[in-house]
Motif scaffolding. Structure first.
Motif, PDB file in Angstrom:
ATOM      1  N   ASN A   1      37.700  21.753   2.965  1.00 33.68           N
ATOM      2  CA  ASN A   1      37.797  21.080   4.262  1.00 33.68           C
ATOM      3  C   ASN A   1      36.590  20.214   4.586  1.00 33.68           C
ATOM      4  N   LEU A   2      35.590  20.196   3.714  1.00 32.08           N
ATOM      5  CA  LEU A   2      34.377  19.424   4.003  1.00 32.08           C
ATOM      6  C   LEU A   2      34.603  17.949   3.705  1.00 32.08           C
ATOM      7  N   GLU A   3      34.085  17.115   4.591  1.00 33.49           N
ATOM      8  CA  GLU A   3      34.271  15.671   4.457  1.00 33.49           C
ATOM      9  C   GLU A   3      32.951  14.919   4.432  1.00 33.49           C
ATOM     10  N   HIS A   4      31.863  15.616   4.257  1.00 38.50           N
ATOM     11  CA  HIS A   4      30.528  15.014   4.308  1.00 38.50           C
ATOM     12  C   HIS A   4      30.070  14.576   2.926  1.00 38.50           C
ATOM     13  N   PRO A   5      29.153  13.622   2.867  1.00 40.35           N
ATOM     14  CA  PRO A   5      28.480  13.363   1.586  1.00 40.35           C
ATOM     15  C   PRO A   5      27.660  14.594   1.214  1.00 40.35           C
ATOM     16  N   ILE A   6      27.973  15.189   0.092  1.00 39.10           N
ATOM     17  CA  ILE A   6      27.295  16.409  -0.348  1.00 39.10           C
ATOM     18  C   ILE A   6      27.010  16.305  -1.843  1.00 39.10           C
ATOM     19  N   TRP A   7      25.776  16.637  -2.191  1.00 42.27           N
ATOM     20  CA  TRP A   7      25.426  16.838  -3.599  1.00 42.27           C
ATOM     21  C   TRP A   7      25.160  18.320  -3.783  1.00 42.27           C
ATOM     22  N   VAL A   8      25.803  18.880  -4.796  1.00 47.71           N
ATOM     23  CA  VAL A   8      25.557  20.246  -5.210  1.00 47.71           C
ATOM     24  C   VAL A   8      24.664  20.140  -6.436  1.00 47.71           C
ATOM     25  N   ALA A   9      23.475  20.726  -6.368  1.00 48.50           N
ATOM     26  CA  ALA A   9      22.488  20.562  -7.433  1.00 48.50           C
ATOM     27  C   ALA A   9      22.005  21.916  -7.934  1.00 48.50           C
ATOM     28  N   ALA A  10      21.566  21.909  -9.188  1.00 49.68           N
ATOM     29  CA  ALA A  10      21.009  23.114  -9.801  1.00 49.68           C
ATOM     30  C   ALA A  10      20.158  22.702 -10.989  1.00 49.68           C
ATOM     31  N   GLY A  11      19.314  23.619 -11.420  1.00 51.16           N
ATOM     32  CA  GLY A  11      18.556  23.422 -12.649  1.00 51.16           C
ATOM     33  C   GLY A  11      19.388  23.870 -13.840  1.00 51.16           C
ATOM     34  N   ASP A  12      19.213  23.214 -14.972  1.00 54.53           N
ATOM     35  CA  ASP A  12      20.020  23.585 -16.136  1.00 54.53           C
ATOM     36  C   ASP A  12      19.642  24.943 -16.715  1.00 54.53           C
ATOM     37  N   HIS A  13      18.522  25.503 -16.272  1.00 53.44           N
ATOM     38  CA  HIS A  13      18.114  26.839 -16.714  1.00 53.44           C
ATOM     39  C   HIS A  13      18.025  27.806 -15.532  1.00 53.44           C
ATOM     40  N   ASP A  14      18.907  27.640 -14.538  1.00 58.15           N
ATOM     41  CA  ASP A  14      18.854  28.517 -13.367  1.00 58.15           C
ATOM     42  C   ASP A  14      19.062  29.958 -13.813  1.00 58.15           C
ATOM     43  N   GLU A  15      18.106  30.803 -13.485  1.00 57.35           N
ATOM     44  CA  GLU A  15      18.162  32.196 -13.880  1.00 57.35           C
ATOM     45  C   GLU A  15      18.640  33.104 -12.754  1.00 57.35           C
ATOM     46  N   ILE A  16      19.039  32.515 -11.624  1.00 60.98           N
ATOM     47  CA  ILE A  16      19.506  33.302 -10.488  1.00 60.98           C
ATOM     48  C   ILE A  16      20.978  33.030 -10.193  1.00 60.98           C
ATOM     49  N   VAL A  17      21.347  31.762 -10.071  1.00 59.73           N
ATOM     50  CA  VAL A  17      22.729  31.397  -9.746  1.00 59.73           C
ATOM     51  C   VAL A  17      23.491  31.061 -11.023  1.00 59.73           C
ATOM     52  N   ARG A  18      24.653  31.644 -11.148  1.00 61.82           N
ATOM     53  CA  ARG A  18      25.508  31.387 -12.312  1.00 61.82           C
ATOM     54  C   ARG A  18      26.043  29.949 -12.260  1.00 61.82           C
ATOM     55  N   ARG A  19      26.020  29.277 -13.383  1.00 63.80           N
ATOM     56  CA  ARG A  19      26.535  27.893 -13.447  1.00 63.80           C
ATOM     57  C   ARG A  19      27.996  27.839 -12.986  1.00 63.80           C
ATOM     58  N   THR A  20      28.781  28.856 -13.322  1.00 58.28           N
ATOM     59  CA  THR A  20      30.193  28.849 -12.914  1.00 58.28           C
ATOM     60  C   THR A  20      30.324  28.778 -11.399  1.00 58.28           C
TER      61      THR A  20
ATOM     62  N   GLN B   1      19.835  19.273 -12.980  1.00 56.78           N
ATOM     63  CA  GLN B   1      18.536  18.737 -13.387  1.00 56.78           C
ATOM     64  C   GLN B   1      18.108  19.351 -14.721  1.00 56.78           C
ATOM     65  N   PRO B   2      17.613  18.527 -15.639  1.00 55.03           N
ATOM     66  CA  PRO B   2      17.252  19.032 -16.962  1.00 55.03           C
ATOM     67  C   PRO B   2      15.887  19.732 -16.992  1.00 55.03           C
ATOM     68  N   GLU B   3      15.823  20.750 -17.846  1.00 50.03           N
ATOM     69  CA  GLU B   3      14.566  21.426 -18.181  1.00 50.03           C
ATOM     70  C   GLU B   3      13.869  22.082 -16.999  1.00 50.03           C
ATOM     71  N   VAL B   4      14.657  22.525 -16.016  1.00 48.35           N
ATOM     72  CA  VAL B   4      14.109  23.259 -14.875  1.00 48.35           C
ATOM     73  C   VAL B   4      15.037  24.436 -14.556  1.00 48.35           C
ATOM     74  N   SER B   5      14.536  25.326 -13.719  1.00 47.51           N
ATOM     75  CA  SER B   5      15.308  26.505 -13.342  1.00 47.51           C
ATOM     76  C   SER B   5      15.636  26.461 -11.850  1.00 47.51           C
ATOM     77  N   HIS B   6      15.835  27.636 -11.293  1.00 44.45           N
ATOM     78  CA  HIS B   6      16.082  27.788  -9.854  1.00 44.45           C
ATOM     79  C   HIS B   6      14.928  27.196  -9.041  1.00 44.45           C
ATOM     80  N   PHE B   7      13.773  27.099  -9.679  1.00 44.41           N
ATOM     81  CA  PHE B   7      12.547  26.688  -8.997  1.00 44.41           C
ATOM     82  C   PHE B   7      12.150  25.255  -9.349  1.00 44.41           C
ATOM     83  N   SER B   8      13.129  24.391  -9.471  1.00 47.11           N
ATOM     84  CA  SER B   8      12.918  22.999  -9.863  1.00 47.11           C
ATOM     85  C   SER B   8      11.860  22.301  -9.011  1.00 47.11           C
ATOM     86  N   HIS B   9      11.900  22.522  -7.702  1.00 46.94           N
ATOM     87  CA  HIS B   9      10.968  21.842  -6.795  1.00 46.94           C
ATOM     88  C   HIS B   9       9.515  22.224  -7.074  1.00 46.94           C
TER      89      HIS B   9
END
Length: 191
Positions: free
Chosen positions: A129-148, A165-173
């Motif tokens: 139901n969302l109609e906003h501009p939204i980017w869903v982002a993650a690190g390619d090595h996220d060790e907390i959130v499952r890619r699925t 994002q390449p070569e980063v984890s949950h802590f990309s920032h």
């Protein structure tokens, strides 16, 4: 802003919830007379951003959601994670330096763990139901959130952007602040 109980923000005995934290954001926006804002959230902040846009769509112009999960099954078991243990020690140290209740970290963590164990509960219907501009982002090595789960969120929001994002984890920032910031500015300029 610091979420309830985080940083210099206070907390009370009420159980933590993402809905309550989203209502805290609305209360702050009201206090500051901000009618609508672009929301940038990391981890729990990204979940709060999703909750904001679901419950208060008129208050959010766009959302950059980095490392959100839709429900508790979207995160890995962190009980034996050395990385999460190190992160917890860092948050303990920062809590003790910043919090108005510096000796209550264990109570704070217990409240957070209860929330993480039962929330969020964002459904496919909520996302569709969302109609906003939204980017869903993650690190390619996220060790907390499952890619699925990241893919579940992105695939069910109409028109959402997906950024891995390449070569980063949950802590990309923290790991690559330059690229994280450049991606964030690219999102803000695009919308």
């Amino acid at each position: 802003m610091d979420s309830r109980g985080h940083g210099r923000s206070t907390r009370n005995a009420d159980p933590f919830s993402y809905d309550r934290m989203a209502s805290d954001v609305i209360a702050l926006m009201d206090d500051l007379t901000v009618s609508k804002a672009a929301v940038i959230g990391w981890s729990d902040g990204a979940i709060i951003g999703l909750k904001l846009v679901i419950a208060n769509p008129g208050r959010v112009s766009r959302l950059f959601a980095f490392a959100a999960n839709s429900d508790p099954s979207g995160i890995y078991d962190l009980s034996d994670s050395r990385m999460f243990e190190n992160y917890s020690q860092r948050t303990r140290d920062e809590y003790e330096k910043l919090s108005p209740t510096p000796v209550e970290y264990d109570d704070f963590l217990e409240q957070m763990e209860k929330m993480w164990g039962s929330q969020p509960n964002i459904t496919k219907s909520d996302l569709r139901n969302l109609e906003h501009p939204i980017w869903v982002a993650a690190g390619d090595h996220d060790e907390i959130v499952r890619r699925t789960d990241t893919l579940f969120i992105a695939e069910n929001i109409p028109g959402a952007g997906l950024l891995i994002q390449p070569e980063v984890s949950h802590f990309s920032h923290l790991q690559n602040p330059h690229d994280f910031t450049q991606d964030l500015f690219r999102f803000l300029r695009a919308h």
